[in-house]
Design an enzyme around this catalytic site. Structure first.
Site, short mmCIF file in Angstrom:
data_model
loop_
_atom_site.label_atom_id
_atom_site.label_comp_id
_atom_site.label_asym_id
_atom_site.label_seq_id
_atom_site.Cartn_x
_atom_site.Cartn_y
_atom_site.Cartn_z
N GLY A 72 -7.90 -1.00 0.43
CA GLY A 72 -7.22 -0.24 1.48
C GLY A 72 -8.20 0.52 2.35
CB SER A 73 -7.63 2.28 5.54
OG SER A 73 -6.64 3.19 5.12
CG ASP A 128 -6.55 1.51 -5.26
OD1 ASP A 128 -6.79 1.46 -4.03
OD2 ASP A 128 -5.85 0.66 -5.83
N GLY A 129 -6.55 4.11 -3.51
CA GLY A 129 -5.71 4.96 -2.68
C GLY A 129 -4.25 4.87 -3.04
CE LYS A 141 -2.19 1.45 -5.26
NZ LYS A 141 -3.36 1.74 -4.45
N GLY A 142 1.11 0.31 -1.88
CA GLY A 142 1.57 -0.73 -0.98
C GLY A 142 1.85 -2.02 -1.74
N GLY A 144 1.86 -6.47 -1.59
CA GLY A 144 0.85 -7.48 -1.30
C GLY A 144 0.13 -7.98 -2.52
CD GLU A 150 -4.24 -1.95 -4.94
OE1 GLU A 150 -4.88 -1.87 -3.88
OE2 GLU A 150 -3.03 -1.68 -5.01
#
Length: 170
Positions: A72-73, A128-129, A141-142, A144, A150
């Site tokens: 992630g970003s 992690d984000g 969490k997103g 995908g 993750e």
């Protein structure tokens, strides 16, 4: 597993509200100061992401560790910092497990030695984000392709460092 958090206030709204990276404090302790709010208002979201991404590596990664690299970003900046510290020699004998193809490619470009969960099923730390954090500190969490990896890396880590959008600590 011990959880820690490094949160940047990138706010639920489009405005930046605060920056106060804090870790390993009482779970019920929420922190935000006028000074940090003023500081954050002058920084872009990418600058804040970079600050907390770098801080997560600076504060929690030591030579000889096995490190989980999130996706992630914001996690991008943690990977960037790990690569810088390895290149400069400040960190040595690090191996990392990426959670996505994108993170794997970034780590390879930076010269970070990579391994898999097959060979290293115990990680010292994973960074992690989180897309969202609620008042009870539940993480969203997103989706995908990276989500399963993750989660697997997080579960195998002794310590999980979360880089998120809100100014809270636990």
């Amino acid at each position: 597993m011990k959880y820690s958090a490094v949160f940047a206030a990138l706010a639920a709204t489009h405005n930046v509200a605060a920056f106060a990276p804090v870790a390993n404090v009482a779970r019920s302790s929420f922190s935000s100061t006028t000074t940090s709010i003023r500081m954050a208002e002058k920084l872009s979201q990418d600058e804040l992401k970079k600050m907390v991404g770098y801080k997560s590596v600076d504060d929690y990664v030591e030579s000889g560790m096995v490190v989980g690299l999130g996706t992630g970003s914001t996690a991008y900046f943690a990977v960037e910092r790990l690569g810088e510290l390895l290149k400069s020699g400040e960190l040595k004998d690090i191996v990392a497990i990426p959670t996505s193809v994108r993170t794997k490619e970034q780590a390879e470009e930076l010269g970070i030695p990579l391994v898999t969960l097959d060979t290293h099923s115990k990680l010292d730390v994973a960074i992690d984000g989180a897309d969202e954090v609620d008042p009870d500190l539940n993480l969203v969490k997103g989706g995908g392709g990276a989500l399963l990896r993750e989660k697997m890396v997080e579960v195998c880590a002794d310590k999980f460092i979360v880089i998120g959008k809100y100014c809270i600590s636990f």
